[in-house]
Design an enzyme around this catalytic site. Structure first.
Site, PDB file in Angstrom:
ATOM      1  N   GLU A 102       0.837  -1.196   0.000  1.00 22.33           N
ATOM      2  CA  GLU A 102       0.000   0.000   0.000  1.00 22.33           C
ATOM      3  C   GLU A 102       0.873   1.248   0.000  1.00 22.33           C
ATOM      4  O   GLU A 102       1.996   1.229   0.505  1.00 22.33           O
ATOM      5  CB  GLU A 102      -0.899   0.014   1.246  1.00 22.33           C
ATOM      6  CG  GLU A 102      -1.899  -1.137   1.230  1.00 22.33           C
ATOM      7  CD  GLU A 102      -2.843  -1.161   2.428  1.00 22.33           C
ATOM      8  OE1 GLU A 102      -4.026  -1.439   2.224  1.00 22.33           O
ATOM      9  OE2 GLU A 102      -2.397  -0.918   3.567  1.00 22.33           O
ATOM     10  N   CYS A 115       3.555   8.747   0.654  1.00 26.03           N
ATOM     11  CA  CYS A 115       4.134   7.890   1.690  1.00 26.03           C
ATOM     12  C   CYS A 115       4.312   6.511   1.055  1.00 26.03           C
ATOM     13  O   CYS A 115       3.332   5.838   0.732  1.00 26.03           O
ATOM     14  CB  CYS A 115       3.182   7.841   2.884  1.00 26.03           C
ATOM     15  SG  CYS A 115       3.732   6.731   4.184  1.00 26.03           S
ATOM     16  N   CYS A 122       7.269  -6.398   6.721  1.00 25.86           N
ATOM     17  CA  CYS A 122       8.450  -5.879   7.405  1.00 25.86           C
ATOM     18  C   CYS A 122       8.952  -6.943   8.361  1.00 25.86           C
ATOM     19  O   CYS A 122       8.159  -7.622   9.016  1.00 25.86           O
ATOM     20  CB  CYS A 122       8.114  -4.607   8.178  1.00 25.86           C
ATOM     21  SG  CYS A 122       9.553  -3.877   8.991  1.00 25.86           S
ATOM     22  N   CYS A 126       7.680  -4.839  15.019  1.00 29.89           N
ATOM     23  CA  CYS A 126       7.295  -3.940  16.121  1.00 29.89           C
ATOM     24  C   CYS A 126       5.881  -4.285  16.583  1.00 29.89           C
ATOM     25  O   CYS A 126       4.980  -4.516  15.776  1.00 29.89           O
ATOM     26  CB  CYS A 126       7.360  -2.484  15.686  1.00 29.89           C
ATOM     27  SG  CYS A 126       9.007  -1.995  15.166  1.00 29.89           S
ATOM     28  N   CYS A 129       2.661  -2.175  15.354  1.00 33.41           N
ATOM     29  CA  CYS A 129       2.546  -1.835  13.927  1.00 33.41           C
ATOM     30  C   CYS A 129       1.922  -2.984  13.153  1.00 33.41           C
ATOM     31  O   CYS A 129       2.408  -4.109  13.209  1.00 33.41           O
ATOM     32  CB  CYS A 129       3.946  -1.519  13.393  1.00 33.41           C
ATOM     33  SG  CYS A 129       4.025  -1.316  11.609  1.00 33.41           S
ATOM     34  N   CYS A 346      -0.347   6.033  10.099  1.00 37.08           N
ATOM     35  CA  CYS A 346       0.918   5.372  10.439  1.00 37.08           C
ATOM     36  C   CYS A 346       0.647   4.047  11.115  1.00 37.08           C
ATOM     37  O   CYS A 346      -0.130   3.971  12.059  1.00 37.08           O
ATOM     38  CB  CYS A 346       1.733   6.203  11.422  1.00 37.08           C
ATOM     39  SG  CYS A 346       2.182   7.794  10.824  1.00 37.08           S
TER      40      CYS A 346
HETATM   41  N1  SAH Z   1       9.998   1.080   9.288  1.00 36.50           N
HETATM   42  C1  SAH Z   1      10.185   2.479   9.373  1.00 36.50           C
HETATM   43  C2  SAH Z   1       9.266   3.261   8.455  1.00 36.50           C
HETATM   44  C3  SAH Z   1       7.838   2.787   8.346  1.00 36.50           C
HETATM   45  S1  SAH Z   1       6.838   2.942   9.782  1.00 36.50           S
HETATM   46  C4  SAH Z   1      10.068   2.957  10.799  1.00 36.50           C
HETATM   47  O1  SAH Z   1       9.648   2.187  11.647  1.00 36.50           O
HETATM   48  O2  SAH Z   1      10.453   4.096  11.049  1.00 36.50           O
HETATM   49  C5  SAH Z   1       6.441   4.675   9.771  1.00 36.50           C
HETATM   50  C6  SAH Z   1       6.171   5.275  11.138  1.00 36.50           C
HETATM   51  O3  SAH Z   1       4.915   4.816  11.668  1.00 36.50           O
HETATM   52  C7  SAH Z   1       7.217   4.932  12.185  1.00 36.50           C
HETATM   53  O4  SAH Z   1       7.592   6.090  12.886  1.00 36.50           O
HETATM   54  C8  SAH Z   1       6.472   3.957  13.055  1.00 36.50           C
HETATM   55  O5  SAH Z   1       7.023   3.883  14.337  1.00 36.50           O
HETATM   56  C9  SAH Z   1       5.085   4.539  13.037  1.00 36.50           C
HETATM   57  N2  SAH Z   1       4.040   3.638  13.510  1.00 36.50           N
HETATM   58  C10 SAH Z   1       3.970   2.311  13.354  1.00 36.50           C
HETATM   59  N3  SAH Z   1       2.838   1.824  13.896  1.00 36.50           N
HETATM   60  C11 SAH Z   1       2.161   2.883  14.401  1.00 36.50           C
HETATM   61  C12 SAH Z   1       0.909   3.043  15.056  1.00 36.50           C
HETATM   62  N4  SAH Z   1       0.122   2.004  15.285  1.00 36.50           N
HETATM   63  N5  SAH Z   1       0.532   4.296  15.424  1.00 36.50           N
HETATM   64  C13 SAH Z   1       1.322   5.363  15.164  1.00 36.50           C
HETATM   65  N6  SAH Z   1       2.508   5.277  14.521  1.00 36.50           N
HETATM   66  C14 SAH Z   1       2.935   4.050  14.140  1.00 36.50           C
HETATM   67 FE1  SF4 Z   2       8.580  -2.307  10.405  1.00 36.69          FE
HETATM   68 FE2  SF4 Z   2       6.356  -1.233  11.377  1.00 36.69          FE
HETATM   69 FE3  SF4 Z   2       8.495  -1.468  12.941  1.00 36.69          FE
HETATM   70 FE4  SF4 Z   2       8.503   0.336  10.913  1.00 36.69          FE
HETATM   71  S1  SF4 Z   2       7.191   0.345  12.715  1.00 36.69           S
HETATM   72  S2  SF4 Z   2      10.140  -1.120  11.482  1.00 36.69           S
HETATM   73  S3  SF4 Z   2       7.269  -0.795   9.390  1.00 36.69           S
HETATM   74  S4  SF4 Z   2       7.341  -3.173  12.031  1.00 36.69           S
END
Ligand code: SAH
Ligand code: SF4
Length: 357
Positions: A102, A115, A122, A126, A129, A346
């Protein structure tokens, strides 16, 4: 069509994977003069055409030849959703091997930001996420990343606007697909093509230290965002598993080295989750860790994801957190993510099974 197991986008070059110099070599190998590469490049990246057939500056014979020997990878738009206010569009792309990713287009008054995803899923896992929770399939090729941006640029052109900014904050960890991400940036930065300024790119990382070191030494200087979330090393281990390999003290050292080398401000992204990382003590600890650094903190209320009981912090708590950082002299903003109503905010992007769209 290739199967998802054997498909390797790096196997055979496709048009959008090639840097300008490689495109010149390709055309010279075909016995063409070098200026044909410049014509082709302009048509693809400045005029935003979608097929060789449409490039009327090239002779018909060459168009037919290119069609056969240099495939133009197309992303298929499987779904597109607009937010209620019409300013955010999320697109689900189907790739040639059937995988899906996406990307999100966000329209602001004076700019428009795409974006982009850099991976299918990934590997970083995390906890907060959706992308991380849906697992990792493969890296995207340069062409698959640029293809997302080109499509959004065409949409904007049809609205009389232009694509001005790129953030690598979609699916995936850009530092885990470093070469393709940088290749993408170099192509999109070319003034003879899309002409997106270096300062208009933001690469967001979970905190991969070797990637931060490499980026510090690149000739092109883009914005670096680090997804910090907490300055408590133990808590970060559980929220961000990559912290076990790249622990917080070393990560902050790498950020300081990056700043010293580039003289550029680093952004720290902090998704505030109610009762998890948003206490006054957490804020004080963050203020202490970041004091004196050339940085900026972006506080983002956590967006709900599937299979999680966590909630975003409430507005009052976010502002208390902000005041502590601001009082310590750390520039801090509160950011609202866009497109929550279409699950485009995000952390809400997700790898899907082929059958589920
Ligand atoms: N993998 C990279 C870029 C993609 S994620 C990273 O982690 O930085 C993009 C952003 O979305 C990151 O700052 C991540 O921490 C944030 N993010 C992920 N899950 C989220 C959520 N549920 N609510 C708010 N921000 C989130
Ligand atoms: Fe991967 Fe989501 Fe963690 Fe970014 S926030 S590194 S996209 S698992």
């Amino acid at each position: 069509m290739h199967s998802s197991i054997s498909y390797d986008p790096m196997n055979e070059p496709q048009l959008l994977d090639l840097a300008f110099a490689a495109l010149v070599d390709h055309l010279v190998d075909l016995g063409e003069p070098r200026y044909r590469a410049a014509q082709l490049w302009r048509a693809v990246y400045a005029d935003l055409v979608t097929s060789y057939e449409a490039i009327t500056t090239l002779p018909q014979g060459l168009r037919t030849k290119l069609e056969a020997c240099l495939p133009w990878e197309a992303l298929m738009c499987a779904q597109s959703h607009a937010s209620a206010d019409g300013r955010t569009t999320k697109v689900l792309w189907k790739l040639q091997d059937g995988e899906t990713i996406e990307s999100v287009l966000m329209r602001y008054d004076s700019r428009a930001t795409a974006c982009l995803s850099t991976q299918v899923g990934c590997a970083m896992g995390c906890q907060f996420c959706d992308t991380g929770q849906s697992g990792f399939r493969r890296n995207l090729s340069i062409g698959e990343i640029i293809g997302q941006a080109l499509a959004h640029a065409r949409t904007l052109r049809d609205e009389g606007r232009r694509l001005s900014n790129i953030v690598f904050m979609g699916m995936g960890e850009p530092m885990d697909n470093y070469d393709a991400t940088l290749g993408t940036i170099r192509t999109m930065n070319d003034p003879k093509g899309m002409g997106i300024g270096a300062r208009a790119f933001t690469l967001s990382t979970v905190g991969i230290i070797p990637g931060i070191r490499r980026l510090a030494n690149e000739s092109i200087q883009v914005n670096l965002a680090v997804s910090l979330h907490t300055a408590d090393n133990q808590l970060r281990n559980s929220l961000v598993p990559a912290n076990r390999t790249h622990p917080l003290p070393k990560l902050l050292d790498a950020c300081r080295a990056y700043i010293e080398k580039t003289h550029r401000r680093v952004s720290f992204e902090v998704a505030l989750i109610a009762g998890i990382n948003d206490s006054i003590d957490h804020a004080r600890q963050m203020a202490k860790s970041l004091r004196g650094m050339l940085c900026h903190v972006n506080l983002i209320p956590f967006n709900t994801i599937r299979k999680s009981a966590w909630k975003g912090s409430d507005v009052e708590q976010i502002h208390r957190f902000k005041s502590i950082l601001s009082d310590a002299g750390i520039p801090t903003s509160v950011r609202q993510s866009r497109g929550e109503d279409i699950r485009a905010a995000c952390g809400q992007l997700r790898r899907r099974d082929r059958t589920s769209y």
